[in-house]
Motif scaffolding. Structure first.
Motif, PDB file in Angstrom:
ATOM      1  N   ASP A 166      39.525  21.401  -2.519  1.00 25.94           N
ATOM      2  CA  ASP A 166      39.233  19.964  -2.540  1.00 25.94           C
ATOM      3  C   ASP A 166      38.445  19.482  -1.325  1.00 25.94           C
ATOM      4  O   ASP A 166      38.579  18.323  -0.902  1.00 25.94           O
ATOM      5  CB  ASP A 166      40.535  19.160  -2.650  1.00 25.94           C
ATOM      6  N   GLY A 167      37.674  20.354  -0.733  1.00 27.55           N
ATOM      7  CA  GLY A 167      36.822  19.972   0.393  1.00 27.55           C
ATOM      8  C   GLY A 167      37.570  19.728   1.687  1.00 27.55           C
ATOM      9  O   GLY A 167      36.960  19.388   2.699  1.00 27.55           O
ATOM     10  N   ARG A 168      38.906  19.911   1.673  1.00 28.91           N
ATOM     11  CA  ARG A 168      39.677  19.544   2.867  1.00 28.91           C
ATOM     12  C   ARG A 168      40.645  20.621   3.358  1.00 28.91           C
ATOM     13  O   ARG A 168      40.920  20.697   4.549  1.00 28.91           O
ATOM     14  CB  ARG A 168      40.499  18.275   2.584  1.00 28.91           C
ATOM     15  N   VAL A 169      41.152  21.432   2.439  1.00 29.90           N
ATOM     16  CA  VAL A 169      42.203  22.390   2.817  1.00 29.90           C
ATOM     17  C   VAL A 169      41.599  23.794   2.945  1.00 29.90           C
ATOM     18  O   VAL A 169      41.127  24.370   1.965  1.00 29.90           O
ATOM     19  CB  VAL A 169      43.339  22.399   1.762  1.00 29.90           C
ATOM     20  N   VAL A 170      41.617  24.321   4.171  1.00 29.13           N
ATOM     21  CA  VAL A 170      41.017  25.634   4.423  1.00 29.13           C
ATOM     22  C   VAL A 170      42.018  26.719   4.035  1.00 29.13           C
ATOM     23  O   VAL A 170      43.062  26.870   4.660  1.00 29.13           O
ATOM     24  CB  VAL A 170      40.622  25.782   5.916  1.00 29.13           C
ATOM     25  N   LEU A 171      41.694  27.483   2.983  1.00 28.42           N
ATOM     26  CA  LEU A 171      42.580  28.566   2.558  1.00 28.42           C
ATOM     27  C   LEU A 171      42.253  29.850   3.316  1.00 28.42           C
ATOM     28  O   LEU A 171      43.125  30.698   3.516  1.00 28.42           O
ATOM     29  CB  LEU A 171      42.463  28.791   1.049  1.00 28.42           C
ATOM     30  N   SER A 172      40.996  30.002   3.714  1.00 33.14           N
ATOM     31  CA  SER A 172      40.602  31.131   4.569  1.00 33.14           C
ATOM     32  C   SER A 172      39.250  30.793   5.182  1.00 33.14           C
ATOM     33  O   SER A 172      38.468  30.022   4.610  1.00 33.14           O
ATOM     34  CB  SER A 172      40.502  32.417   3.759  1.00 33.14           C
ATOM     35  N   SER A 173      38.983  31.350   6.361  1.00 33.02           N
ATOM     36  CA  SER A 173      37.683  31.145   7.010  1.00 33.02           C
ATOM     37  C   SER A 173      37.429  32.336   7.913  1.00 33.02           C
ATOM     38  O   SER A 173      38.109  32.514   8.916  1.00 33.02           O
ATOM     39  CB  SER A 173      37.704  29.837   7.817  1.00 33.02           C
ATOM     40  N   GLU A 174      36.475  33.168   7.520  1.00 31.28           N
ATOM     41  CA  GLU A 174      36.195  34.405   8.256  1.00 31.28           C
ATOM     42  C   GLU A 174      34.764  34.373   8.783  1.00 31.28           C
ATOM     43  O   GLU A 174      33.881  33.764   8.170  1.00 31.28           O
ATOM     44  CB  GLU A 174      36.358  35.615   7.316  1.00 31.28           C
ATOM     45  N   LEU A 175      34.560  35.044   9.922  1.00 29.92           N
ATOM     46  CA  LEU A 175      33.247  34.954  10.552  1.00 29.92           C
ATOM     47  C   LEU A 175      32.960  36.189  11.387  1.00 29.92           C
ATOM     48  O   LEU A 175      33.859  36.717  12.039  1.00 29.92           O
ATOM     49  CB  LEU A 175      33.278  33.698  11.435  1.00 29.92           C
ATOM     50  N   PHE A 176      31.720  36.643  11.331  1.00 29.87           N
ATOM     51  CA  PHE A 176      31.263  37.661  12.274  1.00 29.87           C
ATOM     52  C   PHE A 176      30.164  37.015  13.102  1.00 29.87           C
ATOM     53  O   PHE A 176      29.148  36.577  12.560  1.00 29.87           O
ATOM     54  CB  PHE A 176      30.734  38.904  11.543  1.00 29.87           C
ATOM     55  N   SER A 177      30.376  36.916  14.417  1.00 28.69           N
ATOM     56  CA  SER A 177      29.376  36.284  15.280  1.00 28.69           C
ATOM     57  C   SER A 177      28.455  37.338  15.877  1.00 28.69           C
ATOM     58  O   SER A 177      28.908  38.332  16.434  1.00 28.69           O
ATOM     59  CB  SER A 177      30.058  35.509  16.395  1.00 28.69           C
ATOM     60  N   GLN A 178      27.142  37.081  15.763  1.00 26.37           N
ATOM     61  CA  GLN A 178      26.157  38.022  16.316  1.00 26.37           C
ATOM     62  C   GLN A 178      25.730  37.640  17.732  1.00 26.37           C
ATOM     63  O   GLN A 178      24.777  38.223  18.263  1.00 26.37           O
ATOM     64  CB  GLN A 178      24.906  38.024  15.439  1.00 26.37           C
ATOM     65  N   THR A 179      26.391  36.670  18.325  1.00 26.76           N
ATOM     66  CA  THR A 179      25.940  36.134  19.618  1.00 26.76           C
ATOM     67  C   THR A 179      25.650  37.232  20.641  1.00 26.76           C
ATOM     68  O   THR A 179      24.618  37.210  21.302  1.00 26.76           O
ATOM     69  CB  THR A 179      26.995  35.167  20.187  1.00 26.76           C
ATOM     70  N   ARG A 180      26.559  38.211  20.729  1.00 23.82           N
ATOM     71  CA  ARG A 180      26.382  39.248  21.758  1.00 23.82           C
ATOM     72  C   ARG A 180      25.146  40.104  21.492  1.00 23.82           C
ATOM     73  O   ARG A 180      24.477  40.553  22.409  1.00 23.82           O
ATOM     74  CB  ARG A 180      27.627  40.122  21.853  1.00 23.82           C
ATOM     75  N   LEU A 181      24.850  40.270  20.214  1.00 26.10           N
ATOM     76  CA  LEU A 181      23.688  41.063  19.821  1.00 26.10           C
ATOM     77  C   LEU A 181      22.388  40.413  20.313  1.00 26.10           C
ATOM     78  O   LEU A 181      21.445  41.088  20.728  1.00 26.10           O
ATOM     79  CB  LEU A 181      23.680  41.157  18.290  1.00 26.10           C
ATOM     80  N   HIS A 182      22.347  39.069  20.270  1.00 29.35           N
ATOM     81  CA  HIS A 182      21.123  38.354  20.615  1.00 29.35           C
ATOM     82  C   HIS A 182      21.060  37.957  22.086  1.00 29.35           C
ATOM     83  O   HIS A 182      19.993  37.589  22.577  1.00 29.35           O
ATOM     84  CB  HIS A 182      20.972  37.106  19.738  1.00 29.35           C
ATOM     85  N   ALA A 183      22.201  38.031  22.774  1.00 29.54           N
ATOM     86  CA  ALA A 183      22.260  37.554  24.161  1.00 29.54           C
ATOM     87  C   ALA A 183      21.227  38.258  25.034  1.00 29.54           C
ATOM     88  O   ALA A 183      20.579  37.630  25.880  1.00 29.54           O
ATOM     89  CB  ALA A 183      23.672  37.749  24.717  1.00 29.54           C
ATOM     90  N   GLU A 184      21.029  39.565  24.818  1.00 31.29           N
ATOM     91  CA  GLU A 184      20.098  40.295  25.685  1.00 31.29           C
ATOM     92  C   GLU A 184      18.649  39.833  25.501  1.00 31.29           C
ATOM     93  O   GLU A 184      17.805  40.044  26.351  1.00 31.29           O
ATOM     94  CB  GLU A 184      20.210  41.801  25.471  1.00 31.29           C
ATOM     95  N   PHE A 185      18.350  39.177  24.360  1.00 36.69           N
ATOM     96  CA  PHE A 185      16.990  38.668  24.134  1.00 36.69           C
ATOM     97  C   PHE A 185      16.861  37.202  24.566  1.00 36.69           C
ATOM     98  O   PHE A 185      15.790  36.622  24.490  1.00 36.69           O
ATOM     99  CB  PHE A 185      16.623  38.778  22.650  1.00 36.69           C
ATOM    100  N   GLY A 186      17.967  36.584  24.958  1.00 37.23           N
ATOM    101  CA  GLY A 186      17.936  35.187  25.395  1.00 37.23           C
ATOM    102  C   GLY A 186      17.811  34.201  24.248  1.00 37.23           C
ATOM    103  O   GLY A 186      17.508  33.033  24.454  1.00 37.23           O
ATOM    104  N   GLY A 187      18.022  34.645  23.026  1.00 39.42           N
ATOM    105  CA  GLY A 187      17.938  33.762  21.858  1.00 39.42           C
ATOM    106  C   GLY A 187      17.992  34.598  20.597  1.00 39.42           C
ATOM    107  O   GLY A 187      17.960  35.833  20.671  1.00 39.42           O
ATOM    108  N   VAL A 188      18.069  33.925  19.442  1.00 43.18           N
ATOM    109  CA  VAL A 188      18.236  34.651  18.179  1.00 43.18           C
ATOM    110  C   VAL A 188      16.912  35.295  17.740  1.00 43.18           C
ATOM    111  O   VAL A 188      15.882  34.619  17.669  1.00 43.18           O
ATOM    112  CB  VAL A 188      18.748  33.692  17.076  1.00 43.18           C
ATOM    113  N   VAL A 189      16.951  36.587  17.434  1.00 44.40           N
ATOM    114  CA  VAL A 189      15.775  37.294  16.903  1.00 44.40           C
ATOM    115  C   VAL A 189      15.939  37.348  15.373  1.00 44.40           C
ATOM    116  O   VAL A 189      16.843  38.036  14.874  1.00 44.40           O
ATOM    117  CB  VAL A 189      15.674  38.724  17.474  1.00 44.40           C
ATOM    118  N   PRO A 190      15.104  36.616  14.628  1.00 45.90           N
ATOM    119  CA  PRO A 190      15.325  36.469  13.186  1.00 45.90           C
ATOM    120  C   PRO A 190      15.479  37.779  12.418  1.00 45.90           C
ATOM    121  O   PRO A 190      16.387  37.908  11.600  1.00 45.90           O
ATOM    122  CB  PRO A 190      14.086  35.690  12.723  1.00 45.90           C
ATOM    123  N   GLU A 191      14.632  38.758  12.684  1.00 48.95           N
ATOM    124  CA  GLU A 191      14.692  40.029  11.936  1.00 48.95           C
ATOM    125  C   GLU A 191      15.993  40.780  12.211  1.00 48.95           C
ATOM    126  O   GLU A 191      16.606  41.343  11.303  1.00 48.95           O
ATOM    127  CB  GLU A 191      13.501  40.925  12.332  1.00 48.95           C
TER     128      GLU A 191
END
Ligand code: KG4
Ligand code: ZN
Length: 321
Positions: free
Chosen positions: A21-46
């Motif tokens: 119903d747009g309000r109750v989170v039954l699950s929320s999973e995420l893989f963050s790529q932040t560390r992968l892009h940190a060495e480039f100083g920003g997100v590399v699209p490819e």
């Protein structure tokens, strides 16, 4: 009752979630790529698109498993179709199309900016009308919502987005990527009056942050090391948050609404939140930290409140229409 599976791959987070119903989170999973892009100083699209491909099946399986639901118990599969990086959006959309086709469920297209606003419906009783301040890595807008589906943009940035300014200022001080969280932390130990950085002077509800970024650069170039990073961070943050708060409160007053909604990654900023709390008697909503930055629960919420049922021919868009 409606339950949606949402997918988010517009930038560098691979995320899947199930929301009722747009309000109750039954699950929320995420893989963050932040560390992968940190060495480039920003997100590399490819690089980002490739990583989404590697991780999306696992994230999806975890989200569905955690929800305890079977595909037949879902009402639709939703995904972000833009704005974002075309290559990364395509990974999420392709996955959503495959699931929609094989499970015989409606495919729902979601706008990333609407999803950020909808993060505020999660775990709350928020209803329109309200004024939203949307502040992310790519956008800065003040939007008037009189209903769930259509927002009227009152103003926006003419150059850099607020989050982009945080990221650029952090980079020029050698603080890494993303800049928002680190500047937020450092600013807490600095003096916001140490440097008098200019606010972009633009009329109405529009913003400009590129002059501020240049002022910080000039200041850094003039100073002898070691840099007073905490004072610079606090002074920069003071200038950004002051103008964001002032213009949003002005809009709230002019439109006579009683609710203010903060959305997007910069809505996680502690000084921004505190300033709103201190300066207004309006009710101020903001998502929890993990729901401010990119996630899929907000996508599944948007599917419920303002998603668009689409076909397997659906495409993605990189910029806001
Ligand atoms: O909404 P978001 O996750 O992605 C986009 O749609 O752009 O926002 C990311 C932006 C980045 O620029 C990041 O530096 C900023 O949000 N951010 C913050 C904070 N946490 C993330 N900015 C200021 N203070 C924070 N605590
Ligand atoms: Zn975002």
């Amino acid at each position: 009752m409606a339950v949606y599976l949402g997918l988010e791959t517009s930038c560098d987070e691979t995320a899947a979630a199930v929301v009722r119903d747009g309000r109750v989170v039954l699950s929320s999973e995420l893989f963050s790529q932040t560390r992968l892009h940190a060495e480039f100083g920003g997100v590399v699209p490819e690089v980002a698109a490739r990583k989404h491909l590697e991780t999306i099946n696992d994230v999806l399986e975890r989200a569905l498993g955690e929800s305890g639901l079977k595909p037949a118990e879902l009402d639709g599969v939703a995904c972000t179709v833009g704005p974002g990086l075309v290559g990364t959006l395509l990974v999420g959309l392709s996955a959503a199309k495959a699931l929609s086709w094989s499970w015989d469920l409606p495919l729902i297209a979601v706008d990333h900016l609407m999803a950020h606003v909808c993060a505020n419906y999660l775990n709350t009783d928020l209803e329109p009308p309200f004024v939203a301040l949307l502040v992310s890595g790519g956008h800065t807008q003040i939007i008037h919502f009189e209903n769930y589906t259509d927002g009227k943009i009152l103003g926006q940035t003419l150059d850099d987005a607020a989050g982009e300014a945080y990221d650029k200022v952090a980079r020029l001080m050698g603080l890494g990527y993303p800049g928002g969280p680190v500047i937020d932390q450092l600013a807490a130990q600095g003096d916001p009056r140490a440097f008098d950085f200019p606010e972009g002077r633009v009329p109405g509800y529009d913003f400009s942050f590129s002059g501020l970024k240049t002022a910080v650069l000039r200041c850094v170039q003039k100073l002898e090391p070691p840099l007073p990073v905490a004072d610079i961070a606090a002074s920069f943050q003071e200038a950004v948050t002051r103008v964001l708060v002032r213009k949003t409160l002005l809009a709230r007053k002019e439109l006579n609404v009683t609710r203010i909604v903060l959305a997007g990654g910069v809505a996680a900023n502690r000084t921004l939140r505190a300033k709103f709390q201190d300066q207004t008697d309006a009710r101020v909503y903001y998502p929890s930290h993990d729901l401010c930055t990119d996630n899929a629960a907000m996508v599944a919420s948007a599917a419920h409140f303002c998603g668009r049922t689409t076909s397997l021919e659906a495409s993605v868009y990189s910029r806001q229409l």
